[in-house]
Design an enzyme around this catalytic site. Structure first.
Site, mmCIF file in Angstrom:
data_model
loop_
_atom_site.group_PDB
_atom_site.id
_atom_site.type_symbol
_atom_site.label_atom_id
_atom_site.label_comp_id
_atom_site.label_asym_id
_atom_site.label_seq_id
_atom_site.Cartn_x
_atom_site.Cartn_y
_atom_site.Cartn_z
ATOM 1 N N CYS A 67 -21.459 8.908 4.224
ATOM 2 C CA CYS A 67 -21.956 9.479 2.943
ATOM 3 C C CYS A 67 -21.026 9.200 1.771
ATOM 4 O O CYS A 67 -21.286 9.645 0.662
ATOM 5 C CB CYS A 67 -22.134 10.996 3.121
ATOM 6 S SG CYS A 67 -20.568 11.889 3.299
ATOM 7 N N HIS A 100 -4.239 -4.340 -2.626
ATOM 8 C CA HIS A 100 -4.564 -4.148 -1.200
ATOM 9 C C HIS A 100 -4.768 -2.675 -0.886
ATOM 10 O O HIS A 100 -4.711 -2.262 0.266
ATOM 11 C CB HIS A 100 -3.471 -4.743 -0.306
ATOM 12 C CG HIS A 100 -3.568 -6.239 -0.222
ATOM 13 N ND1 HIS A 100 -2.597 -7.018 0.348
ATOM 14 C CD2 HIS A 100 -4.518 -7.104 -0.663
ATOM 15 C CE1 HIS A 100 -2.955 -8.303 0.283
ATOM 16 N NE2 HIS A 100 -4.106 -8.374 -0.348
ATOM 17 N N ASN A 147 13.061 -14.101 -3.233
ATOM 18 C CA ASN A 147 12.589 -14.001 -1.863
ATOM 19 C C ASN A 147 13.646 -14.519 -0.905
ATOM 20 O O ASN A 147 14.270 -15.558 -1.196
ATOM 21 C CB ASN A 147 11.286 -14.792 -1.679
ATOM 22 C CG ASN A 147 10.441 -14.207 -0.559
ATOM 23 O OD1 ASN A 147 10.097 -13.035 -0.600
ATOM 24 N ND2 ASN A 147 10.161 -15.014 0.455
ATOM 25 N N ILE A 193 0.844 -1.219 0.000
ATOM 26 C CA ILE A 193 0.000 0.000 0.000
ATOM 27 C C ILE A 193 0.869 1.255 0.000
ATOM 28 O O ILE A 193 0.370 2.357 0.048
ATOM 29 C CB ILE A 193 -0.913 0.014 1.252
ATOM 30 C CG1 ILE A 193 -0.077 0.018 2.547
ATOM 31 C CG2 ILE A 193 -1.877 -1.160 1.221
ATOM 32 C CD1 ILE A 193 -0.900 0.194 3.811
ATOM 33 N N ASP A 194 2.199 1.058 -0.085
ATOM 34 C CA ASP A 194 3.128 2.189 0.105
ATOM 35 C C ASP A 194 3.244 3.117 -1.106
ATOM 36 O O ASP A 194 3.887 4.165 -1.025
ATOM 37 C CB ASP A 194 4.523 1.655 0.515
ATOM 38 C CG ASP A 194 5.081 0.619 -0.479
ATOM 39 O OD1 ASP A 194 5.728 -0.340 -0.016
ATOM 40 O OD2 ASP A 194 4.849 0.763 -1.695
ATOM 41 N N SER A 251 7.504 -11.611 -1.496
ATOM 42 C CA SER A 251 6.234 -12.005 -0.880
ATOM 43 C C SER A 251 6.324 -13.438 -0.363
ATOM 44 O O SER A 251 6.880 -14.317 -1.016
ATOM 45 C CB SER A 251 5.076 -11.921 -1.889
ATOM 46 O OG SER A 251 3.869 -12.320 -1.230
ATOM 47 N N SER A 252 5.729 -13.656 0.816
ATOM 48 C CA SER A 252 5.681 -15.019 1.367
ATOM 49 C C SER A 252 4.625 -15.842 0.631
ATOM 50 O O SER A 252 4.560 -17.061 0.798
ATOM 51 C CB SER A 252 5.358 -14.949 2.861
ATOM 52 O OG SER A 252 4.114 -14.270 3.051
HETATM 53 N N1 APR Z 1 14.544 -9.136 -0.412
HETATM 54 C C1 APR Z 1 13.885 -10.298 -0.688
HETATM 55 N N2 APR Z 1 12.950 -10.839 0.139
HETATM 56 C C2 APR Z 1 12.692 -10.176 1.282
HETATM 57 C C3 APR Z 1 13.340 -8.977 1.648
HETATM 58 C C4 APR Z 1 14.305 -8.464 0.739
HETATM 59 N N3 APR Z 1 14.970 -7.316 0.981
HETATM 60 N N4 APR Z 1 12.847 -8.570 2.856
HETATM 61 C C5 APR Z 1 11.935 -9.492 3.226
HETATM 62 N N5 APR Z 1 11.835 -10.444 2.293
HETATM 63 C C6 APR Z 1 10.906 -11.576 2.229
HETATM 64 C C7 APR Z 1 10.632 -12.239 3.550
HETATM 65 O O1 APR Z 1 11.522 -13.331 3.728
HETATM 66 C C8 APR Z 1 9.182 -12.712 3.380
HETATM 67 O O2 APR Z 1 9.123 -14.059 2.926
HETATM 68 O O3 APR Z 1 9.681 -11.021 1.813
HETATM 69 C C9 APR Z 1 8.595 -11.807 2.311
HETATM 70 C C10 APR Z 1 7.539 -10.862 2.844
HETATM 71 O O4 APR Z 1 6.430 -11.653 3.239
HETATM 72 P P1 APR Z 1 5.277 -10.992 4.133
HETATM 73 O O5 APR Z 1 5.917 -10.258 5.251
HETATM 74 O O6 APR Z 1 4.303 -12.083 4.416
HETATM 75 O O7 APR Z 1 4.633 -9.888 3.180
HETATM 76 P P2 APR Z 1 3.579 -10.114 2.026
HETATM 77 O O8 APR Z 1 3.804 -11.425 1.342
HETATM 78 O O9 APR Z 1 3.597 -8.898 1.178
HETATM 79 O O10 APR Z 1 2.189 -10.165 2.842
HETATM 80 C C11 APR Z 1 1.020 -10.228 2.079
HETATM 81 O O11 APR Z 1 -0.267 -9.973 4.109
HETATM 82 O O12 APR Z 1 -0.807 -9.023 6.126
HETATM 83 C C12 APR Z 1 -1.070 -9.003 4.776
HETATM 84 O O13 APR Z 1 -1.946 -7.124 3.704
HETATM 85 C C13 APR Z 1 -0.756 -7.664 4.163
HETATM 86 O O14 APR Z 1 -0.163 -7.249 1.861
HETATM 87 C C14 APR Z 1 0.171 -8.009 3.016
HETATM 88 C C15 APR Z 1 -0.074 -9.489 2.795
#
Ligand code: APR
Length: 249
Positions: free
Chosen positions: A133, A122, A217, A106-107, A196-197
Site C-alpha cells: 500500500c 543510492h 582515492n 546510504i549512511d 569511489s572506484s
Molecule cells: N580514503 C580514500 N580512498 C579510500 C579509502 C580512504 N580512507 N577507503 C577506501 N578507499 C577507496 C578504495 O580504494 C576504493 O577504490 O574507495 C573506493 C571505494 O570503492 P567501492 O568500494 O567500489 O565503493 P563505491 O565506489 O562507493 O561503490 C559504488 O557500488 O555496490 C554498489 O551501491 C554500492 O554505492 C555503492 C556503489
C-alpha cells in the site's frame, strides 16, 4: 607531484571554479568504520553476493535472506559517525565553494556532518515503505520488527512486506539521480570524486559531465588519466587539509 603541491593545485582549481561539486563513495566512510565494497580483502562484496543479498529479486522472492544479511548491515551503518572528510565537505559548502554533493553512500553521514545540498542517489536509511500500500515508516519501525524477530517486517495497514528507502540492485534510479545529472550537466566545471572506484553505472557516468576532475582515492580509477589531480591518500586527511587551505589561503 608532492602531496602539498597536489593540495595547493586542488585548492587553486576550487577557488577559480564557478561550479564546484563533489561525488563521494564508500571510501569516504571507511574511516567512520563502514567497510567499502571493493577494497581487496576488506570489501563487502567479498563476503556477501550483492545480487543474492541486496537485490529487488531477493527482497521479493526470499525476504528472510534479505533481512538476515543486507538489512543487518544497514542497521549497523546507522550507528556510524562522520569523520573529518565529511566535515571538510560541509565546511566547503559553508564557505560558498561547494555547490552540491552527490553521494552513493546510504549512511547519511553527510547529513550528520552538516552538508545541505546533497543528492543521496543510492537512497538512505532514514525511512522505508510498504511494498503493497506504499505506506511510509521511519527506519526504526523496520529495525524494531526485525529485533522482535518479525522477519520480514510487515505493514501495520495491509501486512505486505516493508522495505527500506535504499536503492537495491534491480531498482530504477530515483528521480534525484536525474536531478543531480541535470545540475551537473549544466553547472559543473569542477568535480572532486572522493572514495569511489567509479565503476558502478549510471553514477560512474557523472564525472564525464565535469569539465575538470580532482580524484581522491587509495586505488586507481578509470578516470585517473582524465583528472587534473589524483591524490592517492586517505579522504579524511586530504579533505581536511584542503578545507584548511581553502579557509586560510
Ligand atoms: N580514503 C580514500 N580512498 C579510500 C579509502 C580512504 N580512507 N577507503 C577506501 N578507499 C577507496 C578504495 O580504494 C576504493 O577504490 O574507495 C573506493 C571505494 O570503492 P567501492 O568500494 O567500489 O565503493 P563505491 O565506489 O562507493 O561503490 C559504488 O557500488 O555496490 C554498489 O551501491 C554500492 O554505492 C555503492 C556503489
Amino acid at each position: 607531484m608532492l602531496y602539498r603541491d597536489q593540495i595547493e593545485r586542488a585548492a587553486a582549481l576550487i577557488k577559480q571554479s564557478t561550479g564546484f561539486y563533489s561525488l563521494t563513495g564508500a571510501g569516504l566512510s571507511t574511516e567512520s568504520g563502514i567497510p567499502d565494497f571493493r577494497t581487496p580483502g576488506e570489501g563487502i562484496w567479498e563476503k556477501f553476493d550483492p545480487i543474492e543479498t541486496s537485490s529487488v529479486e531477493v527482497l521479493k522472492n526470499n525476504p528472510r535472506v534479505f533481512y538476515e544479511s543486507a538489512f543487518n548491515r544497514f542497521a549497523s551503518i546507522t550507528m556510524a559517525e562522520p569523520n573529518p572528510g565529511h566535515y571538510a565537505l560541509a565546511r566547503m559548502e559553508e564557505m560558498g565553494l561547494l555547490k552540491g554533493l552527490v553521494t552513493q553512500n546510504i549512511d547519511g553521514l553527510h547529513v550528520k556532518a552538516g552538508s545541505h545540498k546533497i543528492w543521496e542517489v543510492h537512497g538512505h536509511l532514514r525511512s522505508g515503505y510498504c511494498q503493497g500500500c506504499k505506506k511510509r515508516y521511519p527506519f526504526e519501525e523496520l529495525v524494531q520488527q526485525v529485533e522482535l524477530k518479525r522477519i520480514p517486517p510487515v505493514c501495520r495497514n495491509c501486512f505486505d512486506v516493508l522495505r527500506p528507502d535504499v536503492v537495491l540492485f534491480g531498482d530504477p534510479m530515483p528521480p534525484i539521480f536525474y536531478e543531480a545529472e541535470d545540475t551537473l550537466r549544466n553547472n559543473c566545471d569542477l568535480m572532486l570524486a572522493a572514495g569511489s572506484s567509479l565503476v558502478v553505472y549510471p553514477v560512474a557516468y557523472l564525472p564525464r559531465l565535469a569539465k575538470k576532475l580532482i580524484i581522491v582515492n587509495l586505488r586507481p580509477t578509470e578516470y585517473d588519466h582524465a583528472a587534473e589531480v589524483v591524490i592517492r591518500e586517505k579522504c579524511s586527511k586530504v579533505l581536511d587539509d584542503l578545507a584548511e587551505m581553502l579557509a586560510t589561503g
